[in-house]
Scaffold this motif. Sequence first.
Motif, PDB file in Angstrom:
ATOM      1  N   PHE A 126       1.369  -7.921 -11.298  1.00 25.47           N
ATOM      2  CA  PHE A 126       0.653  -9.120 -10.899  1.00 25.47           C
ATOM      3  C   PHE A 126      -0.234  -9.564 -12.054  1.00 25.47           C
ATOM      4  N   ASN A 127       0.156 -10.655 -12.696  1.00 23.82           N
ATOM      5  CA  ASN A 127      -0.544 -11.125 -13.881  1.00 23.82           C
ATOM      6  C   ASN A 127      -1.993 -11.516 -13.590  1.00 23.82           C
ATOM      7  N   PHE A 128      -2.247 -12.059 -12.402  1.00 26.00           N
ATOM      8  CA  PHE A 128      -3.599 -12.485 -12.068  1.00 26.00           C
ATOM      9  C   PHE A 128      -4.512 -11.308 -11.733  1.00 26.00           C
ATOM     10  N   ALA A 129      -3.945 -10.201 -11.353  1.00 27.74           N
ATOM     11  CA  ALA A 129      -4.726  -9.002 -11.030  1.00 27.74           C
ATOM     12  C   ALA A 129      -3.900  -7.778 -11.419  1.00 27.74           C
ATOM     13  N   VAL A 132      -3.446  -4.211  -9.310  1.00 30.61           N
ATOM     14  CA  VAL A 132      -3.158  -4.249  -7.877  1.00 30.61           C
ATOM     15  C   VAL A 132      -2.369  -3.023  -7.427  1.00 30.61           C
ATOM     16  N   TYR A 133      -1.230  -2.747  -8.053  1.00 28.48           N
ATOM     17  CA  TYR A 133      -0.416  -1.627  -7.579  1.00 28.48           C
ATOM     18  C   TYR A 133      -1.118  -0.282  -7.697  1.00 28.48           C
ATOM     19  N   PRO A 134      -1.668   0.073  -8.854  1.00 24.67           N
ATOM     20  CA  PRO A 134      -2.305   1.393  -8.933  1.00 24.67           C
ATOM     21  C   PRO A 134      -3.456   1.559  -7.937  1.00 24.67           C
ATOM     22  N   ILE A 135      -4.257   0.535  -7.775  1.00 25.62           N
ATOM     23  CA  ILE A 135      -5.420   0.656  -6.890  1.00 25.62           C
ATOM     24  C   ILE A 135      -4.988   0.650  -5.425  1.00 25.62           C
ATOM     25  N   VAL A 136      -4.156  -0.303  -5.048  1.00 26.00           N
ATOM     26  CA  VAL A 136      -3.746  -0.398  -3.639  1.00 26.00           C
ATOM     27  C   VAL A 136      -2.945   0.830  -3.212  1.00 26.00           C
ATOM     28  N   SER A 137      -2.023   1.282  -4.044  1.00 25.53           N
ATOM     29  CA  SER A 137      -1.225   2.451  -3.664  1.00 25.53           C
ATOM     30  C   SER A 137      -2.090   3.704  -3.557  1.00 25.53           C
ATOM     31  N   THR A 138      -3.074   3.840  -4.442  1.00 21.63           N
ATOM     32  CA  THR A 138      -3.967   4.995  -4.379  1.00 21.63           C
ATOM     33  C   THR A 138      -4.823   4.946  -3.122  1.00 21.63           C
TER      34      THR A 138
END
Length: 160
Positions: A126-129, A132-138
């Motif tokens: 996600f270029n705007f954030a 996202v994946y590392p934080i949300v999945s964690t």
Amino acid sequence: MPTWGKSMFRTIGAMDALLSILGLCLMVDPIIHGLFSLSADSQYFRIAFVTMTVFNGVFLVFYSLAAVQLLRLKKSGVTVHVIASVLLVSYDLTIGVFWAVRGPVGMSVAAATGIGNMGIAPFQCFNFAPYVYPIVSTVVILVTVRKVAGAFQVSRGHLS
């Protein structure tokens, strides 16, 4: 462990595996062509490129290991995923610091970032954030562990 807990771990494990495979595919071309065919004006470009590529390979190994462990519902998968995510965000912030420093090292890191970080690009989809994946999945993994803590028995490192 409840079925929804198992499916959360396996979903994140499958995402880790998919993104790791995609990252490896994206990393191969810059490795083959980037170091030898690019002539950058930056003084330390090749050193920055090799260093970033090595770090990307380490991140892909961590996420691949986490994927296998999460798919097998092993407790170590949670730990490896959380560590890899924290290190990935820290790595990205460090790259940002190098960009801000300027000078020959900062300019070389900035020049190498576009092709040197292709391995971790899928994890920053996600270029705007970018986190996202590392934080949300964690967060999802840690909340799932917390929610099902009373519902599962930890035996021989398995989440069951």
